[in-house]
Write a protein that holds these residues in place. Structure first.
Motif, PDB file in Angstrom:
ATOM      1  N   SER A  44       1.017  -0.903  -0.186  1.00 47.45           N
ATOM      2  CA  SER A  44      -0.243  -0.317   0.079  1.00 47.45           C
ATOM      3  C   SER A  44       1.549   1.024  -0.303  1.00 47.45           C
ATOM      4  O   SER A  44       0.130   2.172  -0.672  1.00 47.45           O
ATOM      5  CB  SER A  44      -0.920   0.177   1.292  1.00 47.45           C
ATOM      6  OG  SER A  44      -2.159   0.940   1.077  1.00 47.45           O
ATOM      7  N   ARG A  45       1.904   1.399   0.882  1.00 48.10           N
ATOM      8  CA  ARG A  45       2.979   2.411   0.758  1.00 48.10           C
ATOM      9  C   ARG A  45       3.561   2.766  -0.529  1.00 48.10           C
ATOM     10  O   ARG A  45       3.999   3.898  -1.123  1.00 48.10           O
ATOM     11  CB  ARG A  45       4.289   2.338   1.716  1.00 48.10           C
ATOM     12  CG  ARG A  45       3.463   2.391   3.587  1.00 48.10           C
ATOM     13  CD  ARG A  45       4.531   2.437   4.049  1.00 48.10           C
ATOM     14  NE  ARG A  45       5.862   1.316   4.141  1.00 48.10           N
ATOM     15  CZ  ARG A  45       6.239   0.375   5.314  1.00 48.10           C
ATOM     16  NH1 ARG A  45       5.821   0.734   5.987  1.00 48.10           N
ATOM     17  NH2 ARG A  45       7.235  -0.357   4.429  1.00 48.10           N
ATOM     18  N   ALA A  88       2.505   5.916  -2.980  1.00 45.79           N
ATOM     19  CA  ALA A  88       3.739   6.203  -3.402  1.00 45.79           C
ATOM     20  C   ALA A  88       4.162   7.115  -5.121  1.00 45.79           C
ATOM     21  O   ALA A  88       3.778   8.027  -5.299  1.00 45.79           O
ATOM     22  CB  ALA A  88       5.017   5.821  -2.960  1.00 45.79           C
ATOM     23  N   ARG A  89       3.135   5.807  -5.645  1.00 44.99           N
ATOM     24  CA  ARG A  89       3.805   6.097  -7.547  1.00 44.99           C
ATOM     25  C   ARG A  89       2.326   6.969  -7.573  1.00 44.99           C
ATOM     26  O   ARG A  89       2.406   7.890  -8.140  1.00 44.99           O
ATOM     27  CB  ARG A  89       2.691   4.232  -7.361  1.00 44.99           C
ATOM     28  CG  ARG A  89       2.325   5.098  -9.358  1.00 44.99           C
ATOM     29  CD  ARG A  89       1.442   3.311  -9.999  1.00 44.99           C
ATOM     30  NE  ARG A  89       0.617   2.714  -8.639  1.00 44.99           N
ATOM     31  CZ  ARG A  89      -0.893   2.858  -8.590  1.00 44.99           C
ATOM     32  NH1 ARG A  89      -0.979   4.428  -9.884  1.00 44.99           N
ATOM     33  NH2 ARG A  89      -1.367   2.469  -8.327  1.00 44.99           N
ATOM     34  N   ILE A  90       0.501   7.158  -6.596  1.00 46.05           N
ATOM     35  CA  ILE A  90      -0.320   7.631  -6.596  1.00 46.05           C
ATOM     36  C   ILE A  90      -0.194   9.385  -6.790  1.00 46.05           C
ATOM     37  O   ILE A  90      -0.173  10.493  -7.941  1.00 46.05           O
ATOM     38  CB  ILE A  90      -1.244   7.570  -6.041  1.00 46.05           C
ATOM     39  CG1 ILE A  90      -1.660   6.643  -6.791  1.00 46.05           C
ATOM     40  CG2 ILE A  90      -2.313   8.626  -6.378  1.00 46.05           C
ATOM     41  CD1 ILE A  90      -2.844   5.299  -5.509  1.00 46.05           C
ATOM     42  N   ALA A  91       1.116   9.585  -5.887  1.00 43.73           N
ATOM     43  CA  ALA A  91       1.383  10.937  -5.551  1.00 43.73           C
ATOM     44  C   ALA A  91       2.797  11.115  -6.573  1.00 43.73           C
ATOM     45  O   ALA A  91       2.394  12.081  -6.788  1.00 43.73           O
ATOM     46  CB  ALA A  91       2.372  10.584  -4.344  1.00 43.73           C
ATOM     47  N   VAL A 105       5.401  14.573  -3.984  1.00 41.40           N
ATOM     48  CA  VAL A 105       6.115  13.783  -4.041  1.00 41.40           C
ATOM     49  C   VAL A 105       5.942  13.156  -2.589  1.00 41.40           C
ATOM     50  O   VAL A 105       6.069  13.748  -2.029  1.00 41.40           O
ATOM     51  CB  VAL A 105       7.784  14.513  -3.649  1.00 41.40           C
ATOM     52  CG1 VAL A 105       9.038  13.501  -2.883  1.00 41.40           C
ATOM     53  CG2 VAL A 105       8.216  14.873  -4.817  1.00 41.40           C
ATOM     54  N   ALA A 106       5.908  11.368  -2.319  1.00 42.66           N
ATOM     55  CA  ALA A 106       5.761  10.900  -1.055  1.00 42.66           C
ATOM     56  C   ALA A 106       6.982  10.966  -0.521  1.00 42.66           C
ATOM     57  O   ALA A 106       7.998  10.712  -0.985  1.00 42.66           O
ATOM     58  CB  ALA A 106       5.355   9.541  -1.206  1.00 42.66           C
TER      59      ALA A 106
END
Length: 370
Positions: A282-283, A287-290, A296-297
């Motif tokens: 999920s992390r 991060a990909r969605i950001a 930036v994640a």
């Protein structure tokens, strides 16, 4: 009019809640959130064995829970490799923080924390008249050497330090923590909040004795174990410090159902391992969605991800508000410069997909308003 003879300190405090719950926000909005990604709960759920233990214990809820949490402490002792005398069980870390502050802080006593760190600790300190001294984060990470230096400067009784950190998700290595402890002044106790330790890499674990008198560590069943609603956590420290909790704690504060669930959860380490994998996945997705949206994640060792929105706190608050309008419950740090971020809890793929749909809409709407 009835005369209420509250102490002056209590009369001076605001009536406040450190966190506004999603239920309150839903009542204000008149509708439920589509995705609950703001409270760092474990949306993947508790162990099926823990849920069965909770259901089985419900029929016994006419009883008080064991005020000593004997069985759970025995199991924790074996799991951690410490003695039962080094363990106190309480109503989550929040409850244990309140007890600890009560044990140590009188009006005017000095305490050190990070500016923007977990606000419930500050709430307890204020409630007992303590004086908070705050140290800024260093590169979005709590700065333990600076906290210790401030404690030396002001003769603080307590230092609060979370590893991994909430709200940024950052972490320090156990080796760096151990190095910093060499400078901890006599008479100062380090509170090491390890609420997210099961989500963190092995290097984040502190390799010092559980009964080291300089430290008390707090852990919880609320995060990786998925039992936030049960309100149960524990502290580990020197036996004399742990025994002192019996002077002031609510001895029936941890209910029978929570004890049964926590015991079963602890004994199901296979389920915990699955949850750790799901959190890691999920992390990565968050991060990909950001990144897909030009944001930036920040690296995270917790069950949430802080996303740098690229501007100031006002912009991040606007993003948060737009996400709320789109049915996504999220939160954000409250202090600059960390408040340039929003914070998204890990959760089931269906909830993360809803966030993925909502984020570009929120950003697009804000771009058309600027």
């Amino acid at each position: 009019m009835t005369l209420r003879r509250q102490p002056n300190l209590i009369q001076s405090l605001p009536s406040t809640v450190p966190f506004v719950g999603p239920e309150t926000l839903e009542r204000q909005a008149g509708r439920a959130f589509d995705a609950r990604l703001g409270a760092n709960e474990n949306g993947f759920g508790a162990s099926p064995k823990a849920l069965k233990a909770i259901r089985d214990a419900a029929s016994e809820s006419w009883k008080y829970g064991d005020p000593t949490s004997f069985e759970l402490k025995q199991a924790l002792s074996q799991h951690l490799g410490c003695g039962p005398e080094n363990l106190v069980v309480g109503e989550g870390i929040d409850g244990l923080l309140g007890y600890l502050v009560r044990l140590f802080i009188e009006q005017g006593d000095r305490v050190v924390t990070s500016d923007g760190a977990y606000p419930t600790f500050n709430y307890h300190v204020a409630g007992f008249g303590g004086v908070l001294h705050k140290v800024p984060y260093a590169d979005d990470t709590e700065d333990l050497p600076a906290l210790i230096a401030k404690a030396c400067e002001v003769d603080a009784k307590l230092i609060y330090f979370a590893n991994p950190d909430n709200p940024m998700g950052s972490w320090s290595t156990g080796e760096k923590i151990q190095e910093a402890l060499a400078d901890l002044p006599d008479g100062t106790l380090l509170i090491l909040d390890e609420a997210y330790i099961e989500c963190a890499p092995e290097a984040a674990h502190l390799d010092v004795a559980w009964d080291d008198p300089r430290i008390i560590r707090f852990r919880t069943f609320s995060k990786a174990y998925g039992m936030a609603g049960a309100r149960i956590g524990y502290g580990v420290g020197a036996a004399d410090l742990i025994q002192s909790f019996d002077k002031i704690r609510n001895h029936f504060g941890v209910n029978l159902i929570a004890q049964a669930g926590a015991l079963a959860a602890l004994q199901d380490q296979d389920w915990l391992a699955q949850i750790q994998e799901q959190i890691a996945t999920s992390r990565t997705d968050i991060a990909r969605i950001a990144k897909d949206n030009g944001l930036v994640a920040l690296p995270s060792a917790t069950n949430f991800v802080a996303i740098d929105c690229g501007k100031d706190g006002d912009f991040a608050r606007a993003v948060l508000a737009e996400l709320g309008e789109l049915g996504i419950f999220a939160r954000m740090p409250g202090v600059s410069p960390q408040d340039r971020c929003i914070r998204i809890s890990c959760g089931p793929a269906s909830d993360i997909a809803k966030f993925e749909q909502a984020l570009p809409k929120a950003l697009h709407k804000l771009s058309t308003q600027s």
